[in-house]
Design a protein around this motif. Structure first.
Motif, mmCIF file in Angstrom:
data_model
loop_
_atom_site.group_PDB
_atom_site.id
_atom_site.type_symbol
_atom_site.label_atom_id
_atom_site.label_comp_id
_atom_site.label_asym_id
_atom_site.label_seq_id
_atom_site.Cartn_x
_atom_site.Cartn_y
_atom_site.Cartn_z
ATOM 1 N N LEU A 253 11.921 -0.858 -11.521
ATOM 2 C CA LEU A 253 10.669 -0.713 -12.037
ATOM 3 C C LEU A 253 9.482 -0.684 -11.124
ATOM 4 C CD1 LEU A 253 9.359 -1.923 -15.732
ATOM 5 C CD2 LEU A 253 8.107 -1.988 -13.418
ATOM 6 N N VAL A 254 9.526 -2.006 -10.526
ATOM 7 C CA VAL A 254 8.486 -2.219 -9.151
ATOM 8 C C VAL A 254 8.657 -1.178 -8.268
ATOM 9 C CG1 VAL A 254 7.774 -3.829 -7.544
ATOM 10 C CG2 VAL A 254 8.504 -4.633 -9.668
ATOM 11 N N ARG A 255 9.643 -0.563 -8.064
ATOM 12 C CA ARG A 255 9.799 0.536 -6.781
ATOM 13 C C ARG A 255 9.062 1.555 -7.307
ATOM 14 N NH1 ARG A 255 15.660 2.923 -6.137
ATOM 15 N NH2 ARG A 255 16.307 0.722 -7.058
ATOM 16 N N PHE A 256 9.674 2.192 -8.655
ATOM 17 C CA PHE A 256 8.841 3.278 -8.951
ATOM 18 C C PHE A 256 7.491 3.353 -9.241
ATOM 19 C CE2 PHE A 256 7.567 6.524 -12.341
ATOM 20 C CZ PHE A 256 7.880 7.503 -11.539
ATOM 21 N N ARG A 257 7.132 2.123 -9.925
ATOM 22 C CA ARG A 257 5.632 2.115 -10.286
ATOM 23 C C ARG A 257 4.817 2.079 -8.980
ATOM 24 N NH1 ARG A 257 1.986 -2.264 -14.000
ATOM 25 N NH2 ARG A 257 0.247 -1.209 -13.130
ATOM 26 N N ILE A 258 5.333 1.339 -8.031
ATOM 27 C CA ILE A 258 4.413 1.350 -6.526
ATOM 28 C C ILE A 258 4.510 2.753 -6.061
ATOM 29 C CG2 ILE A 258 4.627 0.927 -4.102
ATOM 30 C CD1 ILE A 258 5.876 -1.834 -5.086
ATOM 31 N N LEU A 259 5.473 3.552 -6.123
ATOM 32 C CA LEU A 259 5.464 4.946 -5.716
ATOM 33 C C LEU A 259 4.583 5.912 -6.567
ATOM 34 C CD1 LEU A 259 9.329 5.483 -4.759
ATOM 35 C CD2 LEU A 259 7.066 5.109 -2.979
ATOM 36 N N TYR A 260 4.861 5.592 -7.635
ATOM 37 C CA TYR A 260 3.965 6.454 -8.630
ATOM 38 C C TYR A 260 2.504 6.268 -8.529
ATOM 39 C CZ TYR A 260 2.996 9.275 -12.831
ATOM 40 O OH TYR A 260 2.444 10.321 -13.626
ATOM 41 N N ASP B 167 -3.071 -5.457 -5.515
ATOM 42 C CA ASP B 167 -3.053 -6.673 -6.426
ATOM 43 C C ASP B 167 -2.173 -6.789 -7.311
ATOM 44 O OD1 ASP B 167 -5.083 -7.880 -4.971
ATOM 45 O OD2 ASP B 167 -6.786 -6.897 -6.150
ATOM 46 N N TRP B 168 -1.394 -5.321 -7.612
ATOM 47 C CA TRP B 168 -0.649 -5.286 -8.746
ATOM 48 C C TRP B 168 0.976 -5.865 -8.719
ATOM 49 C CZ3 TRP B 168 4.212 -3.050 -9.025
ATOM 50 C CH2 TRP B 168 4.756 -3.230 -10.334
ATOM 51 N N HIS C 3 1.099 12.659 3.009
ATOM 52 C CA HIS C 3 -0.217 12.622 2.754
ATOM 53 C C HIS C 3 -0.988 12.093 3.988
ATOM 54 C CE1 HIS C 3 0.558 12.721 -1.936
ATOM 55 N NE2 HIS C 3 1.277 13.742 -1.287
ATOM 56 N N SER C 4 -2.206 12.546 4.212
ATOM 57 C CA SER C 4 -2.773 12.170 5.412
ATOM 58 C C SER C 4 -3.725 11.113 5.181
ATOM 59 C CB SER C 4 -3.503 12.977 6.117
ATOM 60 O OG SER C 4 -4.674 13.750 5.078
ATOM 61 N N ASP C 5 -4.195 10.658 3.860
ATOM 62 C CA ASP C 5 -5.163 9.642 3.361
ATOM 63 C C ASP C 5 -4.700 8.430 2.983
ATOM 64 O OD1 ASP C 5 -4.157 10.780 1.147
ATOM 65 O OD2 ASP C 5 -5.821 10.880 -0.006
ATOM 66 N N LEU C 6 -3.453 7.878 3.368
ATOM 67 C CA LEU C 6 -2.565 6.729 3.109
ATOM 68 C C LEU C 6 -3.335 5.663 3.668
ATOM 69 C CD1 LEU C 6 0.943 8.016 3.538
ATOM 70 C CD2 LEU C 6 -0.230 7.546 1.095
ATOM 71 N N GLN C 7 -3.333 4.460 2.560
ATOM 72 C CA GLN C 7 -3.785 3.119 3.313
ATOM 73 C C GLN C 7 -2.482 2.428 4.044
ATOM 74 O OE1 GLN C 7 -5.423 0.746 0.012
ATOM 75 N NE2 GLN C 7 -5.673 2.384 -1.248
ATOM 76 N N PRO C 8 -2.976 1.730 4.876
ATOM 77 C CA PRO C 8 -1.703 1.061 5.809
ATOM 78 C C PRO C 8 -0.655 0.265 4.848
ATOM 79 C CG PRO C 8 -3.749 0.493 6.619
ATOM 80 C CD PRO C 8 -4.164 1.319 5.505
ATOM 81 N N VAL C 9 -1.090 -0.210 3.760
ATOM 82 C CA VAL C 9 -0.327 -0.845 2.753
ATOM 83 C C VAL C 9 0.500 -0.077 1.889
ATOM 84 C CG1 VAL C 9 -1.710 -1.172 1.105
ATOM 85 C CG2 VAL C 9 0.193 -2.790 1.083
ATOM 86 N N GLU C 10 -0.264 1.128 1.710
ATOM 87 C CA GLU C 10 0.595 2.183 0.978
ATOM 88 C C GLU C 10 1.758 3.069 1.757
ATOM 89 O OE1 GLU C 10 -2.428 4.256 -2.005
ATOM 90 O OE2 GLU C 10 -2.755 4.791 -0.030
ATOM 91 N N ARG C 11 1.323 3.087 3.147
ATOM 92 C CA ARG C 11 2.276 3.664 4.273
ATOM 93 C C ARG C 11 3.478 2.650 4.411
ATOM 94 N NH1 ARG C 11 2.387 7.882 7.004
ATOM 95 N NH2 ARG C 11 0.496 8.423 6.615
ATOM 96 N N PHE C 12 3.266 1.458 4.175
ATOM 97 C CA PHE C 12 4.345 0.298 4.347
ATOM 98 C C PHE C 12 5.429 0.743 3.268
ATOM 99 C CE2 PHE C 12 5.775 -3.470 2.525
ATOM 100 C CZ PHE C 12 6.692 -3.797 3.355
ATOM 101 N N GLY D 297 -4.953 -8.733 5.892
ATOM 102 C CA GLY D 297 -5.835 -8.303 4.948
ATOM 103 C C GLY D 297 -5.537 -8.004 3.417
ATOM 104 N N SER D 298 -4.035 -7.771 3.377
ATOM 105 C CA SER D 298 -3.520 -7.143 2.116
ATOM 106 C C SER D 298 -2.749 -8.312 1.465
ATOM 107 C CB SER D 298 -2.545 -5.980 2.552
ATOM 108 O OG SER D 298 -1.437 -6.582 3.267
ATOM 109 N N ARG D 299 -2.351 -8.150 0.498
ATOM 110 C CA ARG D 299 -1.690 -9.349 -0.462
ATOM 111 C C ARG D 299 -0.203 -9.407 -0.036
ATOM 112 N NH1 ARG D 299 0.767 -9.101 -5.701
ATOM 113 N NH2 ARG D 299 0.987 -11.494 -6.204
ATOM 114 N N ILE D 300 0.348 -8.437 0.494
ATOM 115 C CA ILE D 300 1.857 -8.384 0.730
ATOM 116 C C ILE D 300 1.602 -9.121 2.327
ATOM 117 C CG2 ILE D 300 2.049 -6.228 2.044
ATOM 118 C CD1 ILE D 300 4.882 -6.227 0.659
#
Length: 372
Positions: free
Chosen positions: A78-85, A95-96, A150-159, A182-185
């Motif tokens: 669930l966590v895997r898909f929700r992050i991707l979605y 923060d989610w 996608h070219s507009d990804l945040q560093p944490v999204e790219r992670f 600076g990110s939560r992770i």
């Protein structure tokens, strides 16, 4: 079914959803009588979600996720898909994700790399492995690969996209190098690393190595050693007790005097009992280089069993042992480890009236430690 729908509607309000055309959701396969089984839910929803995603049914997808989360907390798929979605729909929030996100990531990496990407996951609440749809992992991996374009990804999204596309090393390199500062992770990772580096751990372990004498002691030749050790770590300090045995015939015949009689022997059966103290001079979350010093008593029985039985005597030749060593440990997050060890031993074997055993010893070996 009438009892399920109100629960589903209530669960839907737990998670905001974007507006989109919904689809009718068949939840009947999730139910065993009137009981919601997280095992059944996981298997059913991982089969349904890819279909709703293909049809771009946003309301239905978020309803399924809310239903799953409401009944089963936050399982890894669930966590895997929700992050991707949420990355795909530009609704990602740093923060989610749950506080145990690193556990979920390591679980998924372990499943992919050591279990051939099997169709299951470890549920931390039920402490069991649950099945998922056999195509779900490929679906999430393909989704992550596509989103990386996608070219507009945040560093944490790219992670997360690197990680879920199975580029695990690249993802964790970003964490280790501080790219996600600076990110939560990043905060969760630093906290976890600090706990690992400073935690006190006790362990039991096994040793397999080689005893290699020098000088006149080399008459005995090299011998394999096996043994056990127990110890503890606290911050960078390391302590252990060890018990080792060496075996095999001597490389050359040697002479000993026992009970005023001269014997020739090739027997070698050694014991080693010692204590080591050390300091991790280099330590990371996954490895440690440890310098150690130790005191021990060791020795070997010079007469064979036949000689002991025939003459009703024994002759144990022993010495105190001062040793200096280095260990390199590869560590797991629970404190367990495997590694390499090398030591130089200052010994003083005395054999009055017999072969000169002057000389010191080098040992090298493998360590396997299990934390508890």
């Amino acid at each position: 079914m009438k009892r399920i729908l109100p629960v589903l509607i209530l669960a839907t309000y737990l998670l905001p959803a974007p507006r989109a055309q919904g689809q009718e959701i068949d939840m009947s396969k999730l139910v065993d009588g009137q009981h919601f089984s997280c095992e059944k839910i996981a298997l059913a929803l991982t089969g349904m979600i890819p279909d709703y995603h293909r049809d771009n049914a946003s309301d239905s997808i978020f309803s399924l996720l809310a239903f799953w989360q409401h009944h089963c907390e936050g399982p890894e798929p669930l966590v895997r898909f929700r992050i991707l979605y949420t990355i795909e729909t530009a609704t990602f929030s740093d923060d989610w994700y749950p506080d145990n996100i690193l556990n979920l990531l390591y679980d998924y990496e372990d499943m992919v790399t050591t279990h051939d990407d099997g169709p299951w996951y470890y549920d931390h609440f039920d402490r069991e492995y649950f099945m998922v749809d056999e195509d779900f992992s490929k679906f999430t991996r393909d989704l992550a690969v596509n989103l990386k374009q996608h070219s507009d990804l945040q560093p944490v999204e790219r992670f997360f996209l690197d990680f879920y596309s199975h580029d695990f090393r690249k993802a964790f390199d970003a964490l280790e190098k501080g790219t996600l500062k600076g990110s939560r992770i990043d905060s969760l990772y630093r906290e976890r690393t600090h706990r690992v580096l400073t935690a006190s751990k006790r362990y039991l372990g096994a040793y397999l190595g080689l005893w290699k004498p020098g000088g006149n002691l080399s008459t005995l030749g090299n011998h394999p050693q096996i043994g056990f050790f127990s110890g503890a770590t606290h911050n960078r300090a390391v302590f252990s007790f060890n018990f080792l045995m060496g075996f095999g015939r001597a490389a050359n015949p040697y002479h000993v005097v026992a009970n005023n009689a001269l014997f020739t022997s090739e027997n070698y059966l050694s014991l080693h009992l010692g204590f080591d103290g050390g300091l991790a001079i280099v330590k990371t979350s996954g490895s440690a280089l440890i310098a150690s010093a130790g005191l021990a008593y060791e020795g070997f029985e010079s007469l064979s069993l036949g000689q002991q039985e025939q003459y009703e005597i024994s002759n144990f030749i022993g010495t105190f042992n001062l040793n200096l060593g280095l260990q390199y440990r590869f560590m797991f997050f629970d404190g367990s480890f495997y590694g390499l060890q090398a030591k130089y031993h200052f010994v003083n074997y005395k054999n009055p009236g017999g072969t000169d055993f002057s000389g010191n010893v080098v040992t090298v070996g493998l360590l396997f430690g299990l934390a508890y």
